[in-house]
Design a protein around this motif. Structure first.
Motif, PDB file in Angstrom:
ATOM      1  N   ILE A  60      11.019  15.522  33.312  1.00 49.62           N
ATOM      2  CA  ILE A  60      10.073  14.560  32.769  1.00 49.62           C
ATOM      3  C   ILE A  60       8.815  15.278  32.302  1.00 49.62           C
ATOM      4  O   ILE A  60       8.457  16.343  32.800  1.00 49.62           O
ATOM      5  CB  ILE A  60       9.704  13.464  33.790  1.00 49.62           C
ATOM      6  CG1 ILE A  60       9.110  14.075  35.064  1.00 49.62           C
ATOM      7  CG2 ILE A  60      10.916  12.593  34.095  1.00 49.62           C
ATOM      8  CD1 ILE A  60       8.621  13.037  36.080  1.00 49.62           C
ATOM      9  N   LEU A  61       8.168  14.672  31.322  1.00 56.47           N
ATOM     10  CA  LEU A  61       6.930  15.193  30.744  1.00 56.47           C
ATOM     11  C   LEU A  61       5.787  14.284  31.160  1.00 56.47           C
ATOM     12  O   LEU A  61       5.886  13.056  31.058  1.00 56.47           O
ATOM     13  CB  LEU A  61       7.062  15.229  29.221  1.00 56.47           C
ATOM     14  CG  LEU A  61       5.968  15.913  28.405  1.00 56.47           C
ATOM     15  CD1 LEU A  61       5.950  17.420  28.685  1.00 56.47           C
ATOM     16  CD2 LEU A  61       6.211  15.651  26.910  1.00 56.47           C
ATOM     17  N   THR A  62       4.688  14.867  31.642  1.00 56.67           N
ATOM     18  CA  THR A  62       3.541  14.077  32.063  1.00 56.67           C
ATOM     19  C   THR A  62       2.272  14.884  31.845  1.00 56.67           C
ATOM     20  O   THR A  62       2.301  15.963  31.246  1.00 56.67           O
ATOM     21  CB  THR A  62       3.700  13.623  33.532  1.00 56.67           C
ATOM     22  OG1 THR A  62       2.700  12.646  33.843  1.00 56.67           O
ATOM     23  CG2 THR A  62       3.588  14.797  34.489  1.00 56.67           C
ATOM     24  N   THR A  87       7.519  10.613  30.851  1.00 56.12           N
ATOM     25  CA  THR A  87       8.601  10.387  29.892  1.00 56.12           C
ATOM     26  C   THR A  87       9.775  11.297  30.203  1.00 56.12           C
ATOM     27  O   THR A  87       9.611  12.512  30.359  1.00 56.12           O
ATOM     28  CB  THR A  87       8.122  10.649  28.452  1.00 56.12           C
ATOM     29  OG1 THR A  87       7.006   9.804  28.162  1.00 56.12           O
ATOM     30  CG2 THR A  87       9.239  10.357  27.452  1.00 56.12           C
ATOM     31  N   LEU A  88      10.958  10.712  30.273  1.00 55.12           N
ATOM     32  CA  LEU A  88      12.189  11.468  30.479  1.00 55.12           C
ATOM     33  C   LEU A  88      12.544  12.192  29.178  1.00 55.12           C
ATOM     34  O   LEU A  88      12.780  11.566  28.149  1.00 55.12           O
ATOM     35  CB  LEU A  88      13.317  10.512  30.874  1.00 55.12           C
ATOM     36  CG  LEU A  88      14.647  11.128  31.297  1.00 55.12           C
ATOM     37  CD1 LEU A  88      14.520  11.772  32.683  1.00 55.12           C
ATOM     38  CD2 LEU A  88      15.741  10.053  31.311  1.00 55.12           C
ATOM     39  N   ILE A  89      12.557  13.535  29.217  1.00 55.00           N
ATOM     40  CA  ILE A  89      12.871  14.319  28.009  1.00 55.00           C
ATOM     41  C   ILE A  89      14.198  15.049  28.138  1.00 55.00           C
ATOM     42  O   ILE A  89      14.648  15.709  27.194  1.00 55.00           O
ATOM     43  CB  ILE A  89      11.749  15.314  27.684  1.00 55.00           C
ATOM     44  CG1 ILE A  89      11.485  16.255  28.857  1.00 55.00           C
ATOM     45  CG2 ILE A  89      10.480  14.560  27.290  1.00 55.00           C
ATOM     46  CD1 ILE A  89      10.523  17.390  28.531  1.00 55.00           C
ATOM     47  N   ASP A  90      14.815  14.950  29.287  1.00 61.91           N
ATOM     48  CA  ASP A  90      16.108  15.550  29.608  1.00 61.91           C
ATOM     49  C   ASP A  90      16.556  14.821  30.869  1.00 61.91           C
ATOM     50  O   ASP A  90      15.706  14.361  31.633  1.00 61.91           O
ATOM     51  CB  ASP A  90      15.948  17.053  29.860  1.00 61.91           C
ATOM     52  CG  ASP A  90      17.241  17.728  30.301  1.00 61.91           C
ATOM     53  OD1 ASP A  90      17.956  18.242  29.431  1.00 61.91           O
ATOM     54  OD2 ASP A  90      17.524  17.726  31.515  1.00 61.91           O
ATOM     55  N   VAL A 123       5.433  19.676  33.171  1.00 64.28           N
ATOM     56  CA  VAL A 123       6.862  19.365  33.209  1.00 64.28           C
ATOM     57  C   VAL A 123       7.300  19.321  34.664  1.00 64.28           C
ATOM     58  O   VAL A 123       6.940  20.204  35.447  1.00 64.28           O
ATOM     59  CB  VAL A 123       7.687  20.406  32.430  1.00 64.28           C
ATOM     60  CG1 VAL A 123       9.183  20.147  32.601  1.00 64.28           C
ATOM     61  CG2 VAL A 123       7.312  20.380  30.950  1.00 64.28           C
ATOM     62  N   LEU A 124       8.068  18.306  35.017  1.00 70.59           N
ATOM     63  CA  LEU A 124       8.541  18.122  36.392  1.00 70.59           C
ATOM     64  C   LEU A 124      10.061  18.038  36.391  1.00 70.59           C
ATOM     65  O   LEU A 124      10.662  17.435  35.485  1.00 70.59           O
ATOM     66  CB  LEU A 124       7.971  16.840  37.004  1.00 70.59           C
ATOM     67  CG  LEU A 124       6.504  16.837  37.460  1.00 70.59           C
ATOM     68  CD1 LEU A 124       5.542  17.157  36.325  1.00 70.59           C
ATOM     69  CD2 LEU A 124       6.149  15.486  38.079  1.00 70.59           C
ATOM     70  N   SER A 146      12.876   5.508  28.162  1.00 69.49           N
ATOM     71  CA  SER A 146      12.646   6.846  28.720  1.00 69.49           C
ATOM     72  C   SER A 146      11.326   6.946  29.469  1.00 69.49           C
ATOM     73  O   SER A 146      11.118   7.899  30.234  1.00 69.49           O
ATOM     74  CB  SER A 146      12.662   7.891  27.597  1.00 69.49           C
ATOM     75  OG  SER A 146      11.648   7.616  26.641  1.00 69.49           O
ATOM     76  N   VAL A 147      10.432   5.998  29.285  1.00 72.55           N
ATOM     77  CA  VAL A 147       9.131   6.041  29.954  1.00 72.55           C
ATOM     78  C   VAL A 147       9.218   5.313  31.297  1.00 72.55           C
ATOM     79  O   VAL A 147       9.602   4.145  31.358  1.00 72.55           O
ATOM     80  CB  VAL A 147       8.020   5.416  29.089  1.00 72.55           C
ATOM     81  CG1 VAL A 147       6.681   5.430  29.832  1.00 72.55           C
ATOM     82  CG2 VAL A 147       7.903   6.168  27.766  1.00 72.55           C
TER      83      VAL A 147
END
Length: 368
Positions: free
Chosen positions: A71-73, A64-67, A123-124, A46-47
């Motif tokens: 992505i979370l950064t 990191t892909l959270i969905d 969040v992107l 996921s990273v």
């Protein structure tokens, strides 16, 4: 490892971070082969890494892909040099995915971009969902202290003696450390910390000085990457601190700081809800932030072609996303525009545009 070794003053920590405020990445033990760290990283698909193109500069972070679509950064990864973010791409499994929308926590701006405040999080949204890789679940508990955490990212590397070396970003690595809360240093509990223990100075009568088998600390380029506990993303890599020698070079005894995910669970879901719900269309301008970004390394220039110049990046203002459930059944025209934080003029224009668009749509519907 354990934070009872971090006795230096909080004042020194904050001063040092102010001058060395970009998260650092992947340096390893001098007595372990790099292949062990790169192999461990393969367990965290996921990273990926995040390419960013600003008006006159480029940068690279991790995310990191959270969905499948989000992505979370780190907030500072999309907030560079007082420049507009023109394009961004998230690379997952060698495939680039264009970023269409971004938001950073309003606390990042209201704290004057203070890394020690625990709001370095963003969040992107991706233009195309990542369907062939698993998304990382969020860590929802509050029992992170003294657990083994795994840091994952694409940052620079070296070892505990050399610190990170130039032109070494771009390879995915993962390493481990013991996690402690920010309060162990007199700081916010919205932060997680680890220190890089030296295997040659460890004391077996003091367990907190003994390094893990794949002891590790973050270095430039790991910013925005994930800190995982039991397979769940528990932190967002944020900054490093050269507490022992004053050099923020990711060498032995340096400290890594991450934004604590469990402190921002509702905000993360609210940010995704806002991006999913709001029809922003042409009412947004490209974002414009103010701080220092990461340097784009020469050995990553082949990724430059991943930027889709036709796909601009649009920002959404955080008006309090952690309260998103309150808005689930609300009409957008009823949102309190005057209460929307305005960290800069672009966000102010954005918030007004969203409300204006919603109001216009409501009037059209009432005439049908």
């Amino acid at each position: 490892m354990m934070m009872n070794r971090l006795i230096s003053s909080t004042t020194l920590l904050i001063t040092t971070i102010c001058f060395h405020n970009i998260a650092h990445a992947g340096t390893i033990r001098h007595d372990r082969p790099d292949e062990q760290y790169t192999s461990l990283a393969n367990l965290f698909p996921s990273v990926g890494y995040l390419d960013t193109k600003f008006s006159s500069d480029e940068g690279v972070c991790s995310a990191t892909l959270i969905d499948p679509s989000y992505i979370l950064t780190a907030a500072h990864c999309i907030d560079a040099n007082d420049e507009s973010l023109l394009n961004a791409s998230f690379w997952a499994d060698g495939i680039p995915y264009s970023v269409t929308n971004t938001t950073a926590h309003r606390g990042w701006f209201s704290s004057d971009r203070d890394f020690t405040a625990g709001y370095d999080i963003a969040v992107l949204r991706l233009e195309t969902p990542v369907l062939h890789l698993p998304s990382a679940p969020l860590f929802r508990g509050f029992d992170e202290p003294e657990q083994i955490g795994t840091y994952v990212g694409f940052g620079a590397t070296g070892n505990g003696f050399t610190g990170y070396l130039p032109n070494t970003k771009g390879t995915k690595r993962a390493g481990q450390n013991i996690v402690e809360l920010g309060s162990s240093l007199g700081l916010s509990d919205s932060l997680l910390f680890s220190d890089f223990d030296h295997p040659l100075t460890s004391d077996f009568t003091k367990p907190d000085t003994i390094p893990l088998d794949l002891e590790y600390t973050i270095a430039p380029g790991d910013s925005g990457g994930g800190l995982f506990i039991n397979g769940h993303v528990a932190g967002v890599n944020s900054f490093g601190w050269g507490r022992n020698d004053g050099l923020n070079n990711s060498s032995y005894y340096d400290v890594a700081g991450s934004t604590r995910v469990s402190s921002h669970i509702d905000w993360i879901y609210g940010a995704m809800w806002a991006m999913e719900t709001l029809e922003i269309g042409d009412y947004l301008s490209t974002m414009n932030f103010t701080t220092t970004g990461n340097e784009f390394q020469d050995n990553l220039t082949e990724q430059e072609n991943s930027f889709d110049k036709s796909n601009g990046v649009m920002a959404i203002a955080d008006w309090g996303f952690e309260n998103y459930q309150y808005y689930l059944n609300q009409d957008l025209k009823e949102m309190p525009v005057k209460d929307i934080p305005e960290p800069n003029i672009n966000y102010g224009i954005l918030a007004f545009g969203i409300a204006l668009r919603a109001s216009q749509k409501a009037k059209v519907k009432s005439n049908l």
